[in-house]
Motif scaffolding. Sequence first.
Motif, short mmCIF file in Angstrom:
data_model
loop_
_atom_site.label_atom_id
_atom_site.label_comp_id
_atom_site.label_asym_id
_atom_site.label_seq_id
_atom_site.Cartn_x
_atom_site.Cartn_y
_atom_site.Cartn_z
N TYR A 164 87.53 38.60 -25.61
CA TYR A 164 88.57 39.38 -25.67
C TYR A 164 89.57 39.07 -26.83
O TYR A 164 90.51 39.45 -27.45
N PRO A 166 89.26 38.43 -31.47
CA PRO A 166 88.26 38.93 -32.58
C PRO A 166 87.63 37.80 -33.08
O PRO A 166 87.91 36.54 -32.86
N GLU A 200 84.88 48.98 -26.41
CA GLU A 200 85.84 49.18 -27.70
C GLU A 200 85.85 50.54 -27.68
O GLU A 200 86.93 51.25 -28.04
N PRO A 214 89.14 46.29 -24.02
CA PRO A 214 88.02 46.02 -24.99
C PRO A 214 87.69 44.63 -25.26
O PRO A 214 88.47 43.81 -25.37
N LEU A 216 86.17 42.23 -27.73
CA LEU A 216 85.96 42.34 -29.36
C LEU A 216 85.12 41.54 -30.09
O LEU A 216 84.79 41.83 -31.11
N TRP A 217 84.63 40.40 -29.11
CA TRP A 217 83.49 39.79 -29.77
C TRP A 217 82.01 39.77 -28.93
O TRP A 217 82.35 39.52 -27.70
#
Length: 287
Positions: A164, A166, A200, A214, A216-217
Motif C-alpha cells: 500500500y 509507493p 490500481e 490500490p 502501489l508496489w
Amino acid sequence: MDGQKRKAQLDGVAETTLWTLHHRALAAKDPGSALLDPKAIEVIDAVDYPFERRFGTGNWGYAQGMAVRARCYDREVRRFLRDHPDGTVVSLGEGLETQFWRVDNGRVHWLGVDLPEVAALRKRLLPDAPRHRTLPCSATDTRWMDEVDASRGVLILAQGMLMYLPRDVVHRLIEGCAARFPGAELVFDTPPAWMAARTERGRWKYPAGYRPPPMLWGMTPKEQRKLRAVHPNVAAVRAVREPRGRGFLCGWLLPLANLLPAVRTRRPLWVTRVSFGPTKHHQGVSR
Ligand SMILES: C[S@@+](CC[C@H](N)C(=O)[O-])C[C@H]1O[C@@H](n2cnc3c(N)ncnc32)[C@H](O)[C@@H]1O
C-alpha cells in the motif's frame, strides 16, 4: 474479552485489516483448517462490522490463501525465536492479527505498529500486556524504531502492508531498518506487479462490492534484486517459500507453480526475507 462488541469504522487502507481478519477467521473456523487461530475467531466475534455484507459470505480460496500467508509468517517467527527466544518481534501494519497468540514462547517481546485509528481499535480488542503492545504510528515514521529493544535480536514483519506504499517510500523504510537494526531481518509479502496494477485500475472487485484499495508496489524478480542496493547493510534478499495449504489451489496448484520458472513470476503471493548485516556480502536472490 468481555462479550461487548466494538464498533469498527474504518475505510481505505485501514479497512483492509477487517478484510484479512475476515478471511483468516473463516480459515480458522474451517474444521480441517491449516490455521489454528481461536483468537482470530474471538476477535472477529467482538467486532461490530458487517463483514459478510462487505466481503461476502466466504471465499474459500482467499481464506486458504490468507491461512497460508499467516502460516508462512508464523514459521519465520518460530525460526527467529529458536535463535533469539527473548528477542523482539516488530509487526508493521499489524492490524487485528492475532499472531502473537499463535507463536508466543512465553518470552518474546512484541511490538505492533499501525495507523492511529487501527491501533485504537486493536487496543480496545487486544489490550497491551507486559510482552505485547501496540504503537499508534505510521510505519514510515521512524519514531517506532525508538521503541524497539534491539539487545536480544530483532525480527521485523510487514504482513500485507508494504504493497500500500509507493516504491520509493518502501525503499526508504528498508533503508532505515538496515541502518538502524544491523543483524535483524525483515519479512514482507507483496503481490506480483501485474496484480498490483489491476488494483490500481480498480479491476479487483468482490462479488459483494468491496474493492481493495490500490496496491502501489508489486514485485518482480528485477525489483527483488534491486532491494540489495537499497543500503550497504542489506546482506541478503531471499524469496521465502510458502508452506503448503489445503485443497487443490493452495495444496497443489500454487506449490506446483512455485516449481515452474515460467509461471513462478505470476504467482499471487511473494514472501521476501531481507537480512541486514553490518557488512555487505552479496548473496543474490535465492530460493
Ligand atoms: C491488509 S491489512 C494487514 C493487517 C495484518 N498485518 C494482517 O495480516 O491481517 C494492512 C494493514 O496495514 C496498515 N497500514 C497501512 N499503511 C500503514 C502505514 N503507513 N503504517 C502502519 N500501518 C499501515 C493498515 O492500517 C492495515 O492494518
